[in-house]
Design a protein around this motif. Structure first.
Motif, PDB file in Angstrom:
ATOM      1  N   ASP A  66       0.842  -1.499   0.041  1.00 33.63           N
ATOM      2  CA  ASP A  66      -0.326   0.383   0.049  1.00 33.63           C
ATOM      3  C   ASP A  66       1.111   0.886  -0.577  1.00 33.63           C
ATOM      4  N   GLY A  67       2.216   1.498   1.082  1.00 32.01           N
ATOM      5  CA  GLY A  67       2.822   2.629   1.016  1.00 32.01           C
ATOM      6  C   GLY A  67       2.974   2.869  -0.671  1.00 32.01           C
ATOM      7  N   VAL A  68       3.937   1.699  -1.175  1.00 31.66           N
ATOM      8  CA  VAL A  68       4.622   1.651  -2.053  1.00 31.66           C
ATOM      9  C   VAL A  68       3.497   2.550  -3.196  1.00 31.66           C
ATOM     10  N   LEU A  69       2.330   1.576  -3.684  1.00 34.18           N
ATOM     11  CA  LEU A  69       1.501   1.652  -4.680  1.00 34.18           C
ATOM     12  C   LEU A  69       1.106   3.428  -4.167  1.00 34.18           C
ATOM     13  N   ALA A  70       0.674   4.611  -3.357  1.00 37.51           N
ATOM     14  CA  ALA A  70       0.162   5.209  -2.719  1.00 37.51           C
ATOM     15  C   ALA A  70       1.150   6.305  -3.174  1.00 37.51           C
ATOM     16  N   ILE A  71       2.823   5.967  -2.947  1.00 37.73           N
ATOM     17  CA  ILE A  71       3.534   6.841  -3.026  1.00 37.73           C
ATOM     18  C   ILE A  71       4.155   6.614  -4.658  1.00 37.73           C
ATOM     19  N   ILE A  72       3.983   5.676  -5.583  1.00 39.82           N
ATOM     20  CA  ILE A  72       3.992   5.993  -7.294  1.00 39.82           C
ATOM     21  C   ILE A  72       3.109   6.406  -7.917  1.00 39.82           C
ATOM     22  N   ILE A  73       1.749   6.784  -7.159  1.00 42.45           N
ATOM     23  CA  ILE A  73       0.277   7.020  -7.736  1.00 42.45           C
ATOM     24  C   ILE A  73       0.486   8.208  -7.500  1.00 42.45           C
ATOM     25  N   THR A  74       0.833   8.738  -6.276  1.00 40.03           N
ATOM     26  CA  THR A  74       1.375  10.285  -5.985  1.00 40.03           C
ATOM     27  C   THR A  74       2.406  10.614  -6.707  1.00 40.03           C
ATOM     28  N   ILE A  75       3.601  10.140  -6.951  1.00 48.89           N
ATOM     29  CA  ILE A  75       5.555  11.284  -7.177  1.00 48.89           C
ATOM     30  C   ILE A  75       5.086  11.329  -8.578  1.00 48.89           C
ATOM     31  N   MET A  76       4.199  10.208  -9.308  1.00 44.60           N
ATOM     32  CA  MET A  76       3.344  11.038 -10.808  1.00 44.60           C
ATOM     33  C   MET A  76       3.191  11.946 -10.936  1.00 44.60           C
ATOM     34  N   VAL A  77       2.567  12.703 -10.115  1.00 44.19           N
ATOM     35  CA  VAL A  77       1.794  14.227 -10.469  1.00 44.19           C
ATOM     36  C   VAL A  77       3.361  15.107 -10.230  1.00 44.19           C
ATOM     37  N   LEU A  78       4.114  14.888  -9.760  1.00 41.29           N
ATOM     38  CA  LEU A  78       4.877  15.837  -9.594  1.00 41.29           C
ATOM     39  C   LEU A  78       5.827  16.220 -10.806  1.00 41.29           C
ATOM     40  N   GLU A  79       5.398  15.205 -11.738  1.00 44.52           N
ATOM     41  CA  GLU A  79       5.718  15.420 -13.141  1.00 44.52           C
ATOM     42  C   GLU A  79       4.807  16.424 -13.759  1.00 44.52           C
ATOM     43  N   ILE A  80       3.978  17.288 -13.238  1.00 41.35           N
ATOM     44  CA  ILE A  80       3.104  17.915 -13.977  1.00 41.35           C
ATOM     45  C   ILE A  80       3.829  19.416 -13.491  1.00 41.35           C
ATOM     46  N   LYS A  81       5.060  19.818 -13.883  1.00 41.96           N
ATOM     47  CA  LYS A  81       5.780  20.860 -13.735  1.00 41.96           C
ATOM     48  C   LYS A  81       4.498  22.000 -13.472  1.00 41.96           C
ATOM     49  N   VAL A  82       4.600  22.790 -12.761  1.00 42.55           N
ATOM     50  CA  VAL A  82       4.243  24.945 -12.471  1.00 42.55           C
ATOM     51  C   VAL A  82       4.577  24.769 -14.079  1.00 42.55           C
ATOM     52  N   PRO A  83       3.440  25.755 -14.302  1.00 34.27           N
ATOM     53  CA  PRO A  83       4.066  26.422 -15.176  1.00 34.27           C
ATOM     54  C   PRO A  83       4.489  27.970 -15.046  1.00 34.27           C
ATOM     55  N   HIS A  84       5.046  28.674 -16.416  1.00 34.40           N
ATOM     56  CA  HIS A  84       5.776  29.602 -15.326  1.00 34.40           C
ATOM     57  C   HIS A  84       4.580  30.893 -15.996  1.00 34.40           C
ATOM     58  N   GLY A  85       4.073  30.651 -16.872  1.00 38.75           N
ATOM     59  CA  GLY A  85       2.684  31.472 -17.576  1.00 38.75           C
ATOM     60  C   GLY A  85       1.589  31.872 -16.158  1.00 38.75           C
ATOM     61  N   THR A  86       1.050  32.587 -16.075  1.00 46.39           N
ATOM     62  CA  THR A  86      -0.282  32.568 -15.528  1.00 46.39           C
ATOM     63  C   THR A  86      -1.415  32.834 -16.350  1.00 46.39           C
ATOM     64  N   GLU A  87      -1.529  33.152 -17.528  1.00 44.58           N
ATOM     65  CA  GLU A  87      -2.965  32.743 -18.251  1.00 44.58           C
ATOM     66  C   GLU A  87      -2.988  30.959 -18.448  1.00 44.58           C
ATOM     67  N   TRP A  88      -4.808  31.323 -18.485  1.00 41.42           N
ATOM     68  CA  TRP A  88      -5.161  29.322 -19.358  1.00 41.42           C
ATOM     69  C   TRP A  88      -4.560  28.670 -20.849  1.00 41.42           C
ATOM     70  N   LYS A  89      -3.798  30.186 -21.247  1.00 41.66           N
ATOM     71  CA  LYS A  89      -3.045  28.933 -22.021  1.00 41.66           C
ATOM     72  C   LYS A  89      -1.263  28.458 -21.320  1.00 41.66           C
ATOM     73  N   ALA A  90      -0.917  28.832 -20.630  1.00 42.24           N
ATOM     74  CA  ALA A  90       0.354  28.361 -20.140  1.00 42.24           C
ATOM     75  C   ALA A  90       0.409  26.513 -19.616  1.00 42.24           C
ATOM     76  N   LEU A  91      -1.821  26.031 -19.565  1.00 44.37           N
ATOM     77  CA  LEU A  91      -1.814  25.171 -19.611  1.00 44.37           C
ATOM     78  C   LEU A  91      -1.553  24.051 -20.588  1.00 44.37           C
ATOM     79  N   GLN A  92      -2.152  25.291 -21.421  1.00 41.21           N
ATOM     80  CA  GLN A  92      -2.246  23.641 -22.875  1.00 41.21           C
ATOM     81  C   GLN A  92      -0.632  22.976 -22.889  1.00 41.21           C
ATOM     82  N   PRO A  93       0.095  23.717 -23.084  1.00 38.42           N
ATOM     83  CA  PRO A  93       1.795  21.662 -23.335  1.00 38.42           C
ATOM     84  C   PRO A  93       1.555  20.991 -21.675  1.00 38.42           C
ATOM     85  N   LEU A  94       1.006  21.020 -21.377  1.00 39.04           N
ATOM     86  CA  LEU A  94       0.235  20.030 -19.900  1.00 39.04           C
ATOM     87  C   LEU A  94      -0.611  19.291 -20.367  1.00 39.04           C
TER      88      LEU A  94
END
Lengths: 171, 171, 171, 171
Positions: free
Chosen positions: A11-39
């Motif tokens: 459970d611990g390992v699966l919980a970590i695997i499933i959550t660290i993937m979200v770290l790959e979604i890097k915070v974009p630098h722009g503040t517009e909605w368009k900044a999300l498009q490449p994500l």
């Protein structure tokens, strides 16, 4: 040997695997909605991997629920499965950042294939351990019927997604 | 004092250690298969460390399974072990990114050595705590025979790997 | 309401806090032993924070061991403690990367101070909840004697370390 | 099927989500107090998200406490909730790094809205499963009264925060 710690550790390992993937979604630098498009591809591959890991966690849950005894082989077969699952965030990140490029998508499919092989190995190891007690084996046997099909289905999805996404990735 | 939370906390820390190593495998920028080539030593050192941490988790599991009572000393001996194990992702990353360079490989061996010393200390602390109850001590004593050997074996592997990889790293 | 999930959740958060600090120890680019030298203050602040979090985990373990009932207030007091503890990796990283600079070291001390206040609040909340049952309150009362001292001691260390490190940081 | 692993897995995922947000607070390069100033919005959005996740953990704890039976639908409804919660660190990071810019704040509100919808779905799924046993359904029904209000309240806060912060973000 009891199975509680095996469950807790998985459970611990699966919980970590499933959550660290979200770290790959890097915070974009722009503040517009368009900044999300490449994500978008990163997000889509996150959803896909979240679903796969959810399926594995559910199946793992059901399998161990109908297991009574574990031994060293089961522990290692379980670690083997966790090893392949732990590679999913990496392949997800590679695939997402390259908008489903062919090589990345193929690697994703390969890792999923090894995951399903590792899952099958774990299942066989558990059956071997619990085999002597026929009642248990039977119960697992019956469960298996219901479990082999989602497993095959899962592999099927893996391959179909792999090819459809590969097709997507060609252009 | 019961051992449940000790197990749960150790499982948590080990699960995280074993999983954050995968974060060292940075997503490559290229989309070709060749882009994966420089990641090979990183991947190999990940596999190696995954195996070591798997061995430690298995042994830790067996040791605490035959333990009845824990006290403050056991808690600290356990934290001491976790401290050294927590350094493995860092040394793995350093070794992997430098294709098994001598200094990095030596540091990897040193951390593994401290891990095995910390493991041995934890084992002795548990035996001292459970010593009064002779039956338990015996059971642990018997278990020890089977446990000292993998421990020696582990240290052996650590050293052999260390030298063979060091040899690899020389060129 | 039982305390099992409270323990499990706290264990999870503490295990992650204690382990993500190791991510601050960035893999150096050089392959020589000298490449490790700038990491020394980072490593020392890691050791220090590992010790503090170890102390908190141990005390938390003892406190909840002698607790029977929890309510919403206890859950929130516990989350409050976890919040301050979760800031430790950040302050550790800032202190380590600046070789114990005054501002960073002061911030480290401030966060530790809030941690000890939050711990004391949690303790009081648990006592209030279990107060009606005099036997329990007594048991916790006795335990408290042994617990207030390490807590004071801890705060003492926090302050002394803070000043000694601040002194270190001046030059 | 028992609910222990469901609780353990949810605890693990929530503990990781709540803790990896702290990784977004990047260690500043300066050594002065002023170096912390640009981190203020990041810190404030961390506090906000910590509170939300704390509320969700508390409610999740209460809800499962009064649950006896779980099935596959409950497992998936729970994973669905965890999926939306897992997006909070990303939106928190985006909002924090842009000092509560309108688009980022709106996205934050949208994710919170989906979280509350997912929570409500999970609640309904659990009631459907435990519906046959009227006593349980009643107990959950009574609990619901106390639970729907914080949920509405929560959604209310989400929206009000969203608009007030959006207002903040306009200038």
């Amino acid at each position: 040997m009891n199975k509680n710690r095996l469950e807790a550790f998985s459970d611990g390992v699966l919980a970590i695997i499933i959550t660290i993937m979200v770290l790959e979604i890097k915070v974009p630098h722009g503040t517009e909605w368009k900044a999300l498009q490449p994500l978008l591809p990163v997000f889509l591959s996150y959803v896909l991997s979240f679903l796969y890991l959810g399926i594995y966690w559910n199946n793992h849950h059901h399998m161990l629920h109908s297991t009574n005894r574990v031994n060293g082989y089961v522990l290692w077969a379980n670690l083997h499965l966790l090893f392949w699952l732990s590679l999913i965030p990496f392949t997800t990140g590679w695939m997402g950042e390259n908008s489903f490029a062919p090589a990345a998508t193929a690697l994703y499919g390969i890792v999923l294939l090894f995951c399903s092989i590792a899952y099958w190995t774990l299942e066989q190891t558990i059956i071997r351990k619990n085999g002597k007690d026929s009642l248990l084996a039977k119960a697992i046997g019956y469960d298996l019927k219901g479990k082999i099909s989602p497993l095959l289905y899962l592999t099927g999805i893996a391959l179909s997604f792999w090819s459809s996404l590969a097709a997507n990735g060609v252009y």
